[in-house]
Design an enzyme around this catalytic site. Structure first.
Site, PDB file in Angstrom:
ATOM      1  N   ARG A 177      36.337  37.168  50.767  1.00 18.70           N
ATOM      2  CA  ARG A 177      36.608  35.847  51.173  1.00 18.70           C
ATOM      3  C   ARG A 177      35.951  35.170  52.632  1.00 18.70           C
ATOM      4  NH1 ARG A 177      41.605  35.618  47.395  1.00 18.70           N
ATOM      5  NH2 ARG A 177      41.914  33.381  46.958  1.00 18.70           N
ATOM      6  N   ARG A 192      54.518  30.751  41.429  1.00 17.63           N
ATOM      7  CA  ARG A 192      54.308  31.710  42.623  1.00 17.63           C
ATOM      8  C   ARG A 192      54.758  30.813  44.078  1.00 17.63           C
ATOM      9  NH1 ARG A 192      48.005  33.518  42.675  1.00 17.63           N
ATOM     10  NH2 ARG A 192      48.182  32.722  44.650  1.00 17.63           N
ATOM     11  N   ARG A 237      45.257  26.556  51.767  1.00 17.11           N
ATOM     12  CA  ARG A 237      44.501  27.441  51.148  1.00 17.11           C
ATOM     13  C   ARG A 237      43.105  26.785  50.919  1.00 17.11           C
ATOM     14  NH1 ARG A 237      48.365  28.458  46.384  1.00 17.11           N
ATOM     15  NH2 ARG A 237      46.909  29.536  45.255  1.00 17.11           N
TER      16      ARG A 237
HETATM   17  P1  ADP Z   1      44.240  32.165  44.432  1.00 16.91           P
HETATM   18  O1  ADP Z   1      44.846  32.021  43.071  1.00 16.91           O
HETATM   19  O2  ADP Z   1      44.554  30.943  45.298  1.00 16.91           O
HETATM   20  O3  ADP Z   1      42.884  32.161  44.513  1.00 16.91           O
HETATM   21  P2  ADP Z   1      45.114  34.739  45.086  1.00 16.91           P
HETATM   22  O4  ADP Z   1      46.084  35.334  44.175  1.00 16.91           O
HETATM   23  O5  ADP Z   1      43.592  35.210  44.875  1.00 16.91           O
HETATM   24  O6  ADP Z   1      44.924  33.129  45.259  1.00 16.91           O
HETATM   25  O7  ADP Z   1      45.356  35.133  46.594  1.00 16.91           O
HETATM   26  C1  ADP Z   1      46.443  34.791  47.163  1.00 16.91           C
HETATM   27  C2  ADP Z   1      46.754  35.050  48.686  1.00 16.91           C
HETATM   28  O8  ADP Z   1      46.438  36.478  48.837  1.00 16.91           O
HETATM   29  C3  ADP Z   1      45.645  34.008  49.200  1.00 16.91           C
HETATM   30  O9  ADP Z   1      46.047  32.821  49.714  1.00 16.91           O
HETATM   31  C4  ADP Z   1      45.517  34.810  50.716  1.00 16.91           C
HETATM   32  O10 ADP Z   1      46.682  34.678  51.632  1.00 16.91           O
HETATM   33  C5  ADP Z   1      45.651  36.329  50.083  1.00 16.91           C
HETATM   34  N1  ADP Z   1      44.276  36.917  49.771  1.00 16.91           N
HETATM   35  C6  ADP Z   1      43.742  37.248  48.644  1.00 16.91           C
HETATM   36  N2  ADP Z   1      42.455  37.786  48.803  1.00 16.91           N
HETATM   37  C7  ADP Z   1      42.449  37.799  50.084  1.00 16.91           C
HETATM   38  C8  ADP Z   1      41.089  38.119  50.972  1.00 16.91           C
HETATM   39  N3  ADP Z   1      40.077  38.559  50.356  1.00 16.91           N
HETATM   40  N4  ADP Z   1      41.176  38.070  52.318  1.00 16.91           N
HETATM   41  C9  ADP Z   1      42.359  37.415  52.881  1.00 16.91           C
HETATM   42  N5  ADP Z   1      43.465  37.113  52.233  1.00 16.91           N
HETATM   43  C10 ADP Z   1      43.308  37.251  50.823  1.00 16.91           C
END
Ligand code: ADP
Ligand code: ADP
Ligand code: ZN
Length: 219
Positions: A93, A165, A176
């Site tokens: 990310r 969530r 986000r």
């Molecule tokens: P979404 O459904 O919003 O894409 P995820 O379940 O993938 O969310 O991620 C939830 C949270 O976990 C993110 O908002 C972030 O805080 C953290 N997160 C997930 N992947 C990463 C990453 N690669 N780098 C940094 N934070 C991450």
């Protein structure tokens, strides 16, 4: 470690459909699903050091620091089940994460095969995220409108009670999406330059999105 089959990255803003498409992709192509979001939620549930630290950021809708995230993913990628291919859902990310992943995949001579980027417009993302319900046990994702479970409020796979969530509120979604725009979107260019990027229209129905992805990946 031997050179693997299919090593995929699935990118997209929150609500674009990464989790939903991941389930379909890993079952068709028989590869491991690695979701950093799921890994952080699992670690928090188990109250590990990483889990507690990550929660300080995930609970605010902010990205977890790169060093923590990179260490978690590297450790997971070294496990045996990743040798035959994996799907990274929500990682990398940031550019720093992408560079660390490059270094890692180079070191084991097992490159990324393709990067699939899903997108949808702001209104649709807000609608999807606020109506998302998830299984706290197996991680399956549902929707009040577009992907209802067979029995209301109950997971199809493991019969657990579905929940919302804590970061799926409109206020946290705003943070986000900002993180996506600023920190993650530059990766589209990064992978396009490497010739790995494929864009798929995430606004279509779930089955149509998957058909497009399968069209890109082949049989
Ligand atoms: P979404 O459904 O919003 O894409 P995820 O379940 O993938 O969310 O991620 C939830 C949270 O976990 C993110 O908002 C972030 O805080 C953290 N997160 C997930 N992947 C990463 C990453 N690669 N780098 C940094 N934070 C991450
Ligand atoms: P992400 O992992 O990218 O945050 P999810 O796969 O969890 O996204 O999808 C977010 C919400 O939108 C979920 O409730 C899911 O059921 C729903 N959803 C996913 N793909 C579609 C689609 N193509 N059309 C309509 N709703 C969708
Ligand atoms: Zn479940």
């Amino acid at each position: 470690m031997k050179i693997s089959g299919l090593n995929l990255i699935l990118m997209g803003p929150p609500g674009a459909g990464k989790g939903t498409q991941s389930e379909l992709i890993v079952s068709k192509y028989n590869i491991v699903h690695l979701s950093t979001g799921d890994m952080f939620r699992e670690a928090y549930k188990n109250k590990t050091k990483t889990g507690l630290l990550a929660h300080e950021f995930t609970s605010k809708g902010q990205l977890v620091p790169d060093d923590v995230t990179i260490a978690l993913v590297k450790e997971r990628l070294l496990q045996d089940d990743c040798k035959n291919g994996y799907l990274l859902d929500g990682f990398p990310r940031t550019i720093e994460q992408a560079e660390a992943l490059d270094e890692f995949t180079n070191s084991i001579s097992s490159p990324i095969s393709k990067v699939i980027a899903l997108d949808a417009d702001y209104n649709e993302l807000v609608k999807r995220i606020t109506s998302r319900r998830v299984c706290p046990v197996c991680g399956a994702s549902y929707n009040l409108f577009t992907k209802r479970p067979l029995v209301e409020g109950v997971c199809d796979h493991c019969q657990s009670k579905l929940v919302q969530r804590d970061d799926d509120t409109e206020a946290k979604l705003h943070t986000r999406l900002e993180a996506y725009e600023k920190q993650t979107k530059p990766l589209l260019d990064y992978y396009a330059k490497k010739g790995l990027l494929v864009k798929v229209d995430g606004l279509q129905e779930i089955e149509k999105v998957f058909a497009d992805i399968a069209g890109v990946l082949g049989e």
